[in-house]
Design an enzyme around this catalytic site. Structure first.
Site, mmCIF file in Angstrom:
data_model
loop_
_atom_site.group_PDB
_atom_site.id
_atom_site.type_symbol
_atom_site.label_atom_id
_atom_site.label_comp_id
_atom_site.label_asym_id
_atom_site.label_seq_id
_atom_site.Cartn_x
_atom_site.Cartn_y
_atom_site.Cartn_z
ATOM 1 N N ASP A 27 29.038 44.216 31.574
ATOM 2 C CA ASP A 27 29.086 43.271 30.445
ATOM 3 C C ASP A 27 28.533 43.822 29.130
ATOM 4 O O ASP A 27 28.117 43.057 28.263
ATOM 5 C CB ASP A 27 28.327 41.951 30.768
ATOM 6 C CG ASP A 27 28.986 41.198 31.903
ATOM 7 O OD1 ASP A 27 30.205 41.354 32.076
ATOM 8 O OD2 ASP A 27 28.276 40.450 32.605
ATOM 9 N N HIS A 63 36.202 40.164 29.337
ATOM 10 C CA HIS A 63 35.615 40.467 28.039
ATOM 11 C C HIS A 63 36.424 39.839 26.933
ATOM 12 O O HIS A 63 37.582 39.492 27.099
ATOM 13 C CB HIS A 63 35.510 41.975 27.821
ATOM 14 C CG HIS A 63 36.678 42.733 28.343
ATOM 15 N ND1 HIS A 63 36.561 43.650 29.352
ATOM 16 C CD2 HIS A 63 37.979 42.663 28.047
ATOM 17 C CE1 HIS A 63 37.751 44.118 29.633
ATOM 18 N NE2 HIS A 63 38.635 43.534 28.854
HETATM 19 P P1 IMP Z 1 32.162 39.998 42.896
HETATM 20 O O1 IMP Z 1 32.517 41.270 42.208
HETATM 21 O O2 IMP Z 1 32.880 38.793 42.368
HETATM 22 O O3 IMP Z 1 32.259 40.137 44.379
HETATM 23 O O4 IMP Z 1 30.600 39.695 42.594
HETATM 24 C C1 IMP Z 1 29.558 40.508 43.119
HETATM 25 C C2 IMP Z 1 28.415 40.629 42.122
HETATM 26 O O5 IMP Z 1 28.846 41.414 40.998
HETATM 27 C C3 IMP Z 1 27.939 39.287 41.519
HETATM 28 O O6 IMP Z 1 26.555 39.387 41.271
HETATM 29 C C4 IMP Z 1 28.704 39.209 40.207
HETATM 30 O O7 IMP Z 1 28.052 38.385 39.265
HETATM 31 C C5 IMP Z 1 28.682 40.668 39.783
HETATM 32 N N1 IMP Z 1 29.825 41.033 38.914
HETATM 33 C C6 IMP Z 1 31.107 41.252 39.290
HETATM 34 N N2 IMP Z 1 31.867 41.590 38.243
HETATM 35 C C7 IMP Z 1 31.047 41.577 37.178
HETATM 36 C C8 IMP Z 1 31.275 41.883 35.791
HETATM 37 O O8 IMP Z 1 32.361 42.234 35.337
HETATM 38 N N3 IMP Z 1 30.185 41.773 35.003
HETATM 39 C C9 IMP Z 1 28.950 41.435 35.473
HETATM 40 N N4 IMP Z 1 28.700 41.165 36.749
HETATM 41 C C10 IMP Z 1 29.753 41.234 37.599
#
Ligand code: IMP
Length: 445
Positions: A27, A63
């Site tokens: 991010d 984004h």
């Molecule tokens: P998932 O990728 O949806 O399985 O989420 C797993 C972890 O990664 C969680 O803590 C999400 O909040 C974090 N996460 C996944 N994609 C992003 C992103 O693009 N930015 C920030 N955190 C992310």
């Protein structure tokens, strides 16, 4: 001219790739940086940028990228998830073989929105090998999070995890299956459902192969028109001397191997991981950039956050920096910059450049704190927003901000060379300080 051309040789970039990755929790502005780099290479340097690729992850990433300031003030912004942001500069964009995507959300929302804003979406491609997020994977993710109880990961609920899980089980569905032989597609779907139903019936999950087939069939034609063999695509670009830009998803602390399990995502998020997931080799990589918010960090979801601020302090950054997840709308946790973790990100990703972003957001704070690479907090005088917003030269920036950059370089151990070569001072494309050393050919170790 808006930006000066660097004086050093840039021909070394031809036929190769520039990678853009992120620091601990993502991010930090990879979409913005990718858009800027494509713009800078194409418009300022006149170099042939022929491709951009998203190597990993899916629409868990999100984004908002701003176009240049127009004469009438507020600029338009574009929301992206899986499509790498070079598309805003008319660069052909690929959802890479190691990424995953949900066809409904990609075609009917993300691409539709970009097209409505005048972006040429005929230049968006997907690899034949890319795995597809299926609707029932969302039920699996919900179930898995529920089973974890208080230790739930706090995923983005986009079913990224189950899609990678079924890829690893060799029971997933790829683009080439959807557009290929219908009988084989049915067989693959039946196997996928058999797997899911045999494991999960105890939890009331039952998926009908026909429903999955009908769901995928509606996207067959659209996917067929977008599907490419990425190796052929890369070969053509390489042979022509074209340049590619890869925009990773997430950050190194969310990496499936290097992050802190279980609070991690399911793909590899470091630059070397990105190279492999894009289907490129280490010899393709010419230059690597990591983005990091200047003096603060954010995290969404569970997991440890060493420099996390009190809620009261975090609120200031959250409001000003619009620190709410683009994908989920969740408020982001905020903390101070951590040079130890930035150093780790550099080690894991081997970057040649850091792009500090959001330097205008930390403005108007009286004091700033940084956890140093030597293991203690150091306090800094803040700077004023009016002094930094939109600065394009290092010497247009307030001295406190310049001192923060200098301190960062020293703390990271760069005594004789600079690594913070891009500094973003506002949301618009041209709000960027570009240092002379940006894109200077890296020395071989
Ligand atoms: P998932 O990728 O949806 O399985 O989420 C797993 C972890 O990664 C969680 O803590 C999400 O909040 C974090 N996460 C996944 N994609 C992003 C992103 O693009 N930015 C920030 N955190 C992310």
């Amino acid at each position: 001219m808006l930006f000066e051309k660097p004086k050093h040789d840039l021909d070394y970039l031809r036929g190769g790739w520039i990678f853009v990755g992120d620091t601990p929790f993502g991010d930090s502005g990879k979409g913005m940086a990718t858009n800027f780099i494509c713009y800078f290479l194409k418009q300022i340097l006149g170099l042939p940028v022929e491709a951009c690729v998203r190597p990993n992850g899916g629409d868990n990433a999100g984004h908002e990228v701003f176009a240049p300031w127009g004469p009438d003030g507020p600029q338009e912004s574009y929301r992206g998830h899986v499509v790498p942001m070079g598309i805003l500069q008319g660069v052909p964009a690929l959802v890479g073989p190691g990424a995953v995507f949900n066809p409904g959300r990609l075609l009917e929302i993300e691409l539709k929105n970009l097209a409505d804003q005048g972006i040429d979406i005929d230049k968006v491609f997907v690899s034949l090998k890319t795995h597809i997020i299926l609707p029932h994977y969302e039920l699996l993710e919900e179930l898995q999070e529920k089973l974890r109880g208080k230790d739930a990961i706090g995923t983005t609920k986009k079913a990224i995890g189950p899609t990678y899980e079924y890829r690893a089980k060799r029971a997933g569905i790829q683009v080439k299956d959807v557009i290929g032989n219908r009988k084989w597609l049915r067989e693959k779907i039946e196997y996928n459902c058999k797997f899911i139903n045999s494991i999960h019936t105890g939890y009331g999950l039952s998926v009908r192969p026909n429903d999955v087939y009908d769901y995928l069939a509606q996207y067959r034609d659209a996917l067929e028109a977008m599907a490419v063999d990425e190796q052929e695509w890369y070969r053509r670009i390489r042979e022509k001397g074209g340049i590619g830009v890869a925009e990773l998803g997430q950050g190194d602390n969310l990496d499936n191997i290097q992050g802190e399990a279980p609070y991690i995502t399911s793909s590899l998020t470091t630059i070397p991981g990105g190279v492999a997931q894009a289907g490129l080799s280490h010899k393709d990589i010419r230059y690597a950039t990591l983005v990091s918010k200047g003096p603060y960090l954010t995290r969404v979801g569970g997991g440890s956050f060493f420099t996390e601020m009190s809620d009261e302090e975090a609120d200031k950054f959250r409001k000003k920096g619009k620190e709410y997840g683009t994908t989920t709308g969740r408020p982001r946790r905020c903390g101070w910059q951590n040079m130890q973790s930035l150093k780790k990100a550099l080690e894991l990703s081997g970057a040649d450049c850091i792009c500090y972003t959001k330097m205008d957001i930390t403005a108007d704070q009286e004091k700033l704190k940084v956890w140093t690479a030597r293991g203690h907090y150091e306090e800094w005088d803040g700077w004023k927003e009016k002094d930094i917003a939109g600065a394009r030269e290092l010497n247009e920036m307030p001295w406190q901000a310049r001192q923060f950059i200098e301190f960062s370089e020293i703390d990271l151990g760069n005594l004789h060379s600079s690594i913070i070569n891009l500094i973003s001072t506002g949301p618009a494309l041209q709000d960027m300080v570009v240092l002379d050393s940006f894109l200077k050919k890296p020395k071989q170790p």
